[in-house]
Write an enzyme that holds these catalytic residues in place. Structure first.
Site, mmCIF file in Angstrom:
data_model
loop_
_atom_site.group_PDB
_atom_site.id
_atom_site.type_symbol
_atom_site.label_atom_id
_atom_site.label_comp_id
_atom_site.label_asym_id
_atom_site.label_seq_id
_atom_site.Cartn_x
_atom_site.Cartn_y
_atom_site.Cartn_z
ATOM 1 N N ASP A 103 98.050 79.514 44.362
ATOM 2 C CA ASP A 103 98.846 79.511 43.145
ATOM 3 C C ASP A 103 97.964 78.843 42.079
ATOM 4 O O ASP A 103 97.061 78.073 42.419
ATOM 5 C CB ASP A 103 100.138 78.721 43.368
ATOM 6 C CG ASP A 103 100.965 78.613 42.106
ATOM 7 O OD1 ASP A 103 101.089 79.627 41.410
ATOM 8 O OD2 ASP A 103 101.462 77.508 41.814
ATOM 9 N N ASP A 110 102.700 74.737 45.249
ATOM 10 C CA ASP A 110 103.371 73.447 45.114
ATOM 11 C C ASP A 110 104.788 73.539 44.567
ATOM 12 O O ASP A 110 105.458 72.514 44.416
ATOM 13 C CB ASP A 110 102.555 72.513 44.210
ATOM 14 C CG ASP A 110 102.555 72.979 42.756
ATOM 15 O OD1 ASP A 110 102.770 74.181 42.512
ATOM 16 O OD2 ASP A 110 102.350 72.133 41.873
ATOM 17 N N ASP A 139 107.161 79.013 45.351
ATOM 18 C CA ASP A 139 106.135 79.358 46.332
ATOM 19 C C ASP A 139 106.656 79.271 47.760
ATOM 20 O O ASP A 139 105.928 79.609 48.700
ATOM 21 C CB ASP A 139 104.922 78.420 46.190
ATOM 22 C CG ASP A 139 104.254 78.539 44.833
ATOM 23 O OD1 ASP A 139 104.150 79.670 44.344
ATOM 24 O OD2 ASP A 139 103.854 77.505 44.267
#
Length: 688
Positions: free
Chosen positions: A372, A570, A574
């Site tokens: 990410d 995080d 996600d």
């Protein structure tokens, strides 16, 4: 009772947390029972070694027979699983345990009957009850050690249930009634009092109040909610009375689904067990073949009249059973958990929280990593870099500050920090609305105000000059986020923010690429911002503007191509991708539930932990393979003795001392080899 006796694979699709916890309780109870039995067996075995009085032979045999029979019943899982694998022609480690301990028990039983009845059969004068008991005990100890981490993970998950209330105030038949959560249905209207936890996912019908979303976002900052806004179960109403309409209840809420995903990770079948089963699939037919060949050889010697026909069918049976006894790898069940626990301890010293042993295995095989962007490759804390106000700078900043106070976007904290430093006052705002992906709107002193992307202002027919559009394009090409402000369809100014790349990201990415690991950036940010980050770090594979579902779909696609995928993220968005990845990796700064969904948590705010984890996993897997070698080495090395190779010279076959010595040497080798992992100089020099 049925749930308590079930094996871990029986729980793959179970939803009940208590049923899964029963598996760990199952092995704990059996470990305690077998520990006591093993201590008594060893005490009796040691007592009968020096000048053992023959008058005690019968009581000793009967006591050991009772203890081992009890252990066989307690360890019936090994026999059931091992027999099933054997008849399916896919022998496992349980098959070897079943053959070895079963043969030892049967041989000892025949010897006991022979000695008690004084039948005088010379081939059955030794009994190995303690060897059978130790084999079962060590196998049970291995399963118990494997289960400990799972039990801790389940307890950690159960702590999250404290966020959910037992019930809510529901409108039924024109009256407000206190009902348990199980009785609340989608479409019901609920009243949520101040400082009360919201029991369902829903939308606000009446009221306006700040809501603490710590249970979902991991941050205790209060988000102001108005009619039409979504509220999630487990969040807390911190202001006035709210009336909400239930959309999702019970196990369908966002909070419950995330916990369910995390629960499933705790019962993921261990690929490490498959490694031992592959070895056992080769060793088991080899041992059986050697046992049959050895027994057949000596029986043929008897038929040919060698040694005066002393090599009878009973002697051949003695040879057959002796080979099975010595070939049982009693310590193989400890080879995995000992190395895994040592690896996890080393990981703790490197600020790595590793959820289980299979995580180490998958890490060692990982060949693709998905990042990410925001908060992972970047610092996750945007800063204001450029401000271009219109004609009235004071009004521009006041509108910007007023929206920043109420908005829940991830850049809000940076905007607030910027406006608060300038001492900007908050204006009275009404009709606050949030349009995800575009911006926010409201009314100030009777005038319509907007804040958001350039597309949002164009959509609302805001008058924009060519210079404003050009400036917006230039800032976005620099990878910056741009927020425009308008009042009554007139542009008031813009502010640009930048989220700096982590200082350690570049060397970490370089090292991963050098190790031929395929890298991806999958983010919800704009394509230009993602492309710029990829260019700066040398990552070519980029998927931008991806919502949570699209992230998960990409993970599935990569896995379908045979890749072992790690996902580093995080945020709550996600969680689905983290759960689907072979290795879900989270940062310490992640949301609580995102951390619980991850297999590996980097406890330091530093991406170098990824490199540490990969190296540690490879070293741990190497120790596991070495442990398996030592677990089988001494036992397989004793097969020639049990097969009668030395019998023509010494006149002896297998005896309890040889079998016990093989177990002792295996245990010492396992312990010594595992301890070397903690002293690995390369691991001890790793940066934290």
């Amino acid at each position: 009772m049925k749930a308590a006796l079930s094996r871990p694979e029986d729980h793959e699709d179970a939803d009940d947390l208590s049923r899964r916890r029963s598996y760990f309780t199952y092995w704990k109870k059996r470990f305690g029972l077998q520990l006591i039995s093993t201590i008594l067996l060893l005490a009796l075995a040691i007592w009968r070694l020096p000048q053992f009085p023959q008058q005690w032979i019968e009581p000793i045999i009967l006591i050991q027979f009772f203890l081992v029979t009890l252990m066989l019943i307690s360890g019936s899982d090994f026999f059931r699983s091992g027999f099933k694998a054997l008849i399916n022609l896919q022998p496992s480690l349980d098959s070897l345990v079943m053959l070895g301990s079963g043969a030892t028990y049967g041989y000892s039983l025949l010897s006991g009957i022979n000695l008690i009845t004084q039948s005088g059969i010379p081939e059955f004068v030794n009994f190995y009850f303690e060897i059978a008991g130790i084999s079962l005990f060590l196998s049970t100890l291995g399963r118990y050690l494997e289960s400990i981490n799972g039990a801790k993970n389940l307890e950690a998950l159960s702590d999250f249930m404290k966020y959910l209330p037992a019930g809510g105030i529901v409108l039924r038949g024109g009256q407000w009634k206190e009902l348990p959560v199980a009785d609340i249905q989608p479409g019901d209207q609920l009243r949520v009092k101040p400082d009360s936890t919201i029991p369902v996912d829903g939308v606000i019908l009446k009221g306006e109040s700040p809501v603490d979303e710590a249970a979902i976002s991991g941050k205790s900052r209060h988000i102001r909610k108005c009619p039409g806004d979504f509220v999630a179960a487990a969040t807390t109403n911190k202001g006035g009375m709210l009336v909400i309409k239930a959309l999702q209840v019970g196990s369908d809420t966002r909070f419950a689904k995330i916990i369910k995903m995390a629960e499933k990770l705790t019962v993921r079948k261990a690929p490490l067990r498959e490694l031992t089963d592959k070895i056992a699939a080769v060793v088991t037919p080899l041992v059986l073949s050697l046992a049959v060949i050895s027994a057949g050889f000596w029986y043929m010697q008897g038929i040919l009249g060698r040694n005066g026909g002393a090599y009878t069918l009973v002697f051949a049976l003695d040879i057959f059973i002796s080979v099975l006894i010595i070939a049982c790898p009693c310590t193989a069940g400890l080879a995995l958990p000992l190395a895994v626990r040592a690896g996890m301890r080393v990981g703790n010293g490197l600020d790595l929280h590793i959820r289980s042993g299979e995580v180490l295995w998958r890490l060692s095989k990982m060949n693709t990593i998905v990042f990410d962007k925001t908060g992972t490759l970047t610092c996750g804390k945007p800063l204001v870099t450029d401000v271009f106000p219109g004609r009235d700078e004071a009004l521009f900043l006041e509108i910007l500050h007023t929206f920043a106070v109420r908005s829940e976007h991830h850049i809000t904290s940076a905007l607030l920090e910027f406006t608060l430093k300038k001492g900007v006052p908050e204006l009275p705002l009404t009709g606050f609305r949030n349009e995800p992906g575009f911006g926010v709107s409201g009314t100030i002193e009777g005038c319509s105000v907007l804040a958001g992307s350039l597309k949002y202002l164009e959509k609302e027919n805001t008058a924009l000059t060519d210079e404003t559009v050009t400036l917006d394009t230039q800032l976005k090409q620099q990878g910056k986020m741009v927020v425009h402000v308008s009042r009554d369809r007139r542009w008031q100014g813009l502010v640009a923010l930048s989220d700096d790349i982590r200082k350690e990201a570049d060397p970490v990415i370089f090292e991963l690429l050098r190790n031929q690991i395929e890298l991806w950036i999958i983010t919800g940010d704009s394509q230009k911002s993602a492309d710029l980050t990829g260019q700066l770090l040398g990552i070519r594979n980029i998927l931008a503007e991806a919502p949570p579902g699209k992230k998960a779909d990409k993970i599935r696609e990569l896995k379908s191509c045979g890749k072992i995928v790690g996902m580093i993220g995080d945020g709550i968005n996600d969680a689905q991708a983290l759960a689907l990845a072979d290795v879900g990796i989270s940062l310490r700064s992640a949301t609580d539930l995102a951390r619980e969904t991850a297999d590996l948590v980097l406890l330091q705010p530093d991406l170098k932990g990824i490199l540490n984890a990969i190296l540690l996993s490879r070293r741990t897997v190497r120790k596991i393979k070495q442990n398996l070698f030592w677990a089988f080495f001494y036992n397989l090395g004793g097969i020639p003795v049990a097969a009668g190779l030395l019998y023509p010279v010494t006149g002896q076959l297998l005896n309890p001392l040889i079998a016990g010595l093989a177990i002792a040497l295996s245990l010492v080798s396992l312990a010594g080899n595992t301890s070397l992992l903690k002293r690995d100089k390369k691991l001890s020099r790793l940066p934290g």
